[in-house]
Design a protein around this motif. Structure first.
Motif, PDB file in Angstrom:
ATOM      1  N   ASN A  30      15.540  12.336 -23.221  1.00 37.68           N
ATOM      2  CA  ASN A  30      15.040  12.634 -21.705  1.00 37.68           C
ATOM      3  C   ASN A  30      13.253  12.342 -21.556  1.00 37.68           C
ATOM      4  O   ASN A  30      12.982  12.159 -20.508  1.00 37.68           O
ATOM      5  CB  ASN A  30      15.266  14.190 -21.493  1.00 37.68           C
ATOM      6  N   GLY A  31      12.651  12.458 -22.529  1.00 39.55           N
ATOM      7  CA  GLY A  31      11.110  12.245 -22.405  1.00 39.55           C
ATOM      8  C   GLY A  31      10.936  10.868 -22.310  1.00 39.55           C
ATOM      9  O   GLY A  31       9.928  10.438 -21.483  1.00 39.55           O
ATOM     10  N   GLY A  32      11.607  10.061 -22.818  1.00 46.45           N
ATOM     11  CA  GLY A  32      11.430   8.551 -22.957  1.00 46.45           C
ATOM     12  C   GLY A  32      11.920   8.079 -21.471  1.00 46.45           C
ATOM     13  O   GLY A  32      11.249   7.148 -20.765  1.00 46.45           O
ATOM     14  N   THR A  33      12.823   8.712 -20.820  1.00 46.44           N
ATOM     15  CA  THR A  33      13.368   8.250 -19.327  1.00 46.44           C
ATOM     16  C   THR A  33      12.177   8.613 -18.663  1.00 46.44           C
ATOM     17  O   THR A  33      11.959   8.018 -17.587  1.00 46.44           O
ATOM     18  CB  THR A  33      14.552   9.111 -19.163  1.00 46.44           C
ATOM     19  N   VAL A  34      11.773   9.957 -18.509  1.00 47.62           N
ATOM     20  CA  VAL A  34      10.715  10.473 -17.812  1.00 47.62           C
ATOM     21  C   VAL A  34       9.309   9.382 -17.817  1.00 47.62           C
ATOM     22  O   VAL A  34       8.717   9.055 -17.011  1.00 47.62           O
ATOM     23  CB  VAL A  34      10.346  11.872 -18.042  1.00 47.62           C
ATOM     24  N   LEU A  35       8.987   9.116 -18.858  1.00 46.87           N
ATOM     25  CA  LEU A  35       7.793   8.136 -19.351  1.00 46.87           C
ATOM     26  C   LEU A  35       8.002   6.831 -18.468  1.00 46.87           C
ATOM     27  O   LEU A  35       7.250   6.270 -18.073  1.00 46.87           O
ATOM     28  CB  LEU A  35       7.585   8.098 -20.827  1.00 46.87           C
ATOM     29  N   ALA A  36       9.250   6.260 -18.973  1.00 43.15           N
ATOM     30  CA  ALA A  36       9.648   4.934 -18.326  1.00 43.15           C
ATOM     31  C   ALA A  36       9.565   4.960 -16.783  1.00 43.15           C
ATOM     32  O   ALA A  36       8.985   4.138 -16.092  1.00 43.15           O
ATOM     33  CB  ALA A  36      10.994   4.454 -18.905  1.00 43.15           C
ATOM     34  N   LEU A  37       9.954   6.187 -16.253  1.00 44.50           N
ATOM     35  CA  LEU A  37      10.040   6.294 -14.858  1.00 44.50           C
ATOM     36  C   LEU A  37       8.536   6.534 -14.068  1.00 44.50           C
ATOM     37  O   LEU A  37       8.256   5.817 -13.191  1.00 44.50           O
ATOM     38  CB  LEU A  37      10.801   7.373 -14.384  1.00 44.50           C
ATOM     39  N   ALA A  38       7.934   7.280 -14.928  1.00 44.56           N
ATOM     40  CA  ALA A  38       6.575   7.463 -14.549  1.00 44.56           C
ATOM     41  C   ALA A  38       5.673   6.067 -14.781  1.00 44.56           C
ATOM     42  O   ALA A  38       4.926   5.939 -13.546  1.00 44.56           O
ATOM     43  CB  ALA A  38       5.904   8.487 -15.369  1.00 44.56           C
ATOM     44  N   ALA A  39       5.833   5.265 -15.793  1.00 43.99           N
ATOM     45  CA  ALA A  39       5.070   4.077 -15.865  1.00 43.99           C
ATOM     46  C   ALA A  39       5.532   3.184 -14.643  1.00 43.99           C
ATOM     47  O   ALA A  39       4.696   2.375 -14.260  1.00 43.99           O
ATOM     48  CB  ALA A  39       5.272   3.483 -17.292  1.00 43.99           C
ATOM     49  N   THR A  40       6.805   3.227 -14.435  1.00 47.33           N
ATOM     50  CA  THR A  40       7.178   2.047 -13.447  1.00 47.33           C
ATOM     51  C   THR A  40       6.631   2.423 -11.885  1.00 47.33           C
ATOM     52  O   THR A  40       6.458   1.528 -11.383  1.00 47.33           O
ATOM     53  CB  THR A  40       8.800   2.094 -13.528  1.00 47.33           C
ATOM     54  N   ILE A  41       7.012   3.733 -11.834  1.00 46.68           N
ATOM     55  CA  ILE A  41       6.201   4.235 -10.582  1.00 46.68           C
ATOM     56  C   ILE A  41       4.878   4.005 -10.491  1.00 46.68           C
ATOM     57  O   ILE A  41       4.418   3.560  -9.418  1.00 46.68           O
ATOM     58  CB  ILE A  41       6.892   5.811 -10.264  1.00 46.68           C
ATOM     59  N   SER A  42       4.252   4.281 -11.414  1.00 44.76           N
ATOM     60  CA  SER A  42       2.725   4.220 -11.406  1.00 44.76           C
ATOM     61  C   SER A  42       2.462   2.652 -11.232  1.00 44.76           C
ATOM     62  O   SER A  42       1.364   2.327 -10.550  1.00 44.76           O
ATOM     63  CB  SER A  42       2.063   4.564 -12.747  1.00 44.76           C
ATOM     64  N   ALA A  43       2.900   1.840 -11.859  1.00 42.67           N
ATOM     65  CA  ALA A  43       2.758   0.584 -11.797  1.00 42.67           C
ATOM     66  C   ALA A  43       2.836  -0.189 -10.250  1.00 42.67           C
ATOM     67  O   ALA A  43       2.296  -1.156 -10.040  1.00 42.67           O
ATOM     68  CB  ALA A  43       3.385  -0.505 -12.972  1.00 42.67           C
ATOM     69  N   THR A  44       4.000   0.375  -9.706  1.00 41.03           N
ATOM     70  CA  THR A  44       4.288   0.000  -8.433  1.00 41.03           C
ATOM     71  C   THR A  44       3.717   0.687  -7.188  1.00 41.03           C
ATOM     72  O   THR A  44       3.454   0.070  -6.205  1.00 41.03           O
ATOM     73  CB  THR A  44       5.798  -0.301  -8.327  1.00 41.03           C
ATOM     74  N   ALA A  45       3.459   2.074  -7.463  1.00 41.12           N
ATOM     75  CA  ALA A  45       3.168   2.777  -6.318  1.00 41.12           C
ATOM     76  C   ALA A  45       1.516   2.774  -6.019  1.00 41.12           C
ATOM     77  O   ALA A  45       1.138   2.967  -4.977  1.00 41.12           O
ATOM     78  CB  ALA A  45       3.691   3.998  -6.405  1.00 41.12           C
ATOM     79  N   VAL A  46       1.051   2.622  -6.957  1.00 39.33           N
ATOM     80  CA  VAL A  46      -0.677   2.921  -7.066  1.00 39.33           C
ATOM     81  C   VAL A  46      -1.182   1.398  -6.722  1.00 39.33           C
ATOM     82  O   VAL A  46      -0.827   0.550  -7.454  1.00 39.33           O
ATOM     83  CB  VAL A  46      -1.034   3.428  -8.229  1.00 39.33           C
ATOM     84  N   THR A  47      -2.119   1.349  -6.160  1.00 43.96           N
ATOM     85  CA  THR A  47      -2.989   0.120  -5.731  1.00 43.96           C
ATOM     86  C   THR A  47      -3.892  -0.045  -6.740  1.00 43.96           C
ATOM     87  O   THR A  47      -5.049   0.922  -7.089  1.00 43.96           O
ATOM     88  CB  THR A  47      -3.677   0.170  -4.317  1.00 43.96           C
ATOM     89  N   TRP A  48      -3.632  -0.824  -7.839  1.00 42.70           N
ATOM     90  CA  TRP A  48      -4.787  -1.166  -8.866  1.00 42.70           C
ATOM     91  C   TRP A  48      -5.321  -2.594  -8.559  1.00 42.70           C
ATOM     92  O   TRP A  48      -4.965  -3.480  -8.135  1.00 42.70           O
ATOM     93  CB  TRP A  48      -3.832  -1.488 -10.048  1.00 42.70           C
ATOM     94  N   SER A  49      -6.708  -2.329  -8.770  1.00 38.80           N
ATOM     95  CA  SER A  49      -7.641  -3.518  -8.279  1.00 38.80           C
ATOM     96  C   SER A  49      -8.910  -3.465  -9.397  1.00 38.80           C
ATOM     97  O   SER A  49      -9.110  -2.469 -10.028  1.00 38.80           O
ATOM     98  CB  SER A  49      -8.448  -3.507  -7.038  1.00 38.80           C
ATOM     99  N   GLY A  50      -9.586  -4.409  -9.282  1.00 37.96           N
ATOM    100  CA  GLY A  50     -10.775  -4.740 -10.139  1.00 37.96           C
ATOM    101  C   GLY A  50     -10.433  -4.621 -11.577  1.00 37.96           C
ATOM    102  O   GLY A  50      -9.633  -5.466 -11.967  1.00 37.96           O
ATOM    103  N   SER A  51     -11.286  -3.859 -12.464  1.00 41.52           N
ATOM    104  CA  SER A  51     -11.148  -3.758 -13.671  1.00 41.52           C
ATOM    105  C   SER A  51     -10.001  -3.211 -14.258  1.00 41.52           C
ATOM    106  O   SER A  51      -9.527  -3.510 -15.438  1.00 41.52           O
ATOM    107  CB  SER A  51     -12.625  -3.007 -14.445  1.00 41.52           C
ATOM    108  N   LEU A  52      -9.141  -2.616 -13.328  1.00 42.91           N
ATOM    109  CA  LEU A  52      -7.730  -2.023 -13.930  1.00 42.91           C
ATOM    110  C   LEU A  52      -6.698  -2.854 -13.526  1.00 42.91           C
ATOM    111  O   LEU A  52      -5.456  -2.413 -13.448  1.00 42.91           O
ATOM    112  CB  LEU A  52      -7.429  -0.674 -13.255  1.00 42.91           C
ATOM    113  N   SER A  53      -6.822  -3.956 -12.819  1.00 45.90           N
ATOM    114  CA  SER A  53      -5.715  -4.964 -12.301  1.00 45.90           C
ATOM    115  C   SER A  53      -4.757  -5.329 -13.267  1.00 45.90           C
ATOM    116  O   SER A  53      -3.653  -5.805 -13.178  1.00 45.90           O
ATOM    117  CB  SER A  53      -6.450  -6.165 -11.777  1.00 45.90           C
ATOM    118  N   TRP A  54      -5.188  -5.148 -14.710  1.00 44.37           N
ATOM    119  CA  TRP A  54      -4.187  -5.398 -15.696  1.00 44.37           C
ATOM    120  C   TRP A  54      -3.128  -4.433 -16.027  1.00 44.37           C
ATOM    121  O   TRP A  54      -2.242  -4.539 -16.600  1.00 44.37           O
ATOM    122  CB  TRP A  54      -4.989  -5.587 -17.183  1.00 44.37           C
TER     123      TRP A  54
END
Length: 136
Positions: A30-54
């Motif tokens: 369950n923890g792995g699932t939550v972390l995977a979902l959080a990472a995926t949502i963060s990667a797609t929902a947040v606007t990343w620019s500049g030095s954090l574009s990676w």
């Protein structure tokens, strides 16, 4: 069997219950699932620019790693396995306590069935799901 004769049987069943603690596999699954979902949502929902574009690529890679790890090590099925086993042994313990309250031939019949079921459960202990990603 006397009540005193049942103490070793009860201790054996309690030992089996303790061996099937599902918490670690539950946390990993369950923890792995939550972390995977959080990472995926963060990667797609947040606007990343500049030095954090990676960061979106790293988060997506991390999510893929967690999903692959769960598939390879089968934490979800192991969690369910331990829960089923623990519940089966708990049921035997309940039946043992019931047999203690019954007298006569019915008690011996209950104990015979209980011992047979315990033997069946114990001989199938090697059925734990291995980390093979669900392959036969």
């Amino acid at each position: 069997m006397t009540t005193d004769d049942l103490a070793p049987l009860e201790e054996s069943i309690r030992s089996c219950i303790q061996q099937h603690d599902p918490r670690l596999d539950s946390v990993l699954f369950n923890g792995g699932t939550v972390l995977a979902l959080a990472a995926t949502i963060s990667a797609t929902a947040v606007t990343w620019s500049g030095s954090l574009s990676w960061l979106p690529r790293a988060l997506t890679g991390f999510a893929a790693f967690l999903i692959g790890l769960e598939r390879a090590l089968n934490f979800g099925e192991r969690w369910r396995y331990h829960r089923r086993r623990r519940d089966a042994y708990q049921s035997l313990l309940d039946r043992l306590n019931l047999a203690r309250a019954v007298k006569g031939p019915k008690r011996e019949e209950l104990l015979d069935r209980l011992v047979d079921d315990l033997d069946r459960l114990r001989t199938s202990e090697g059925d734990i799901p291995l980390g093979n990603g669900g392959s036969p």
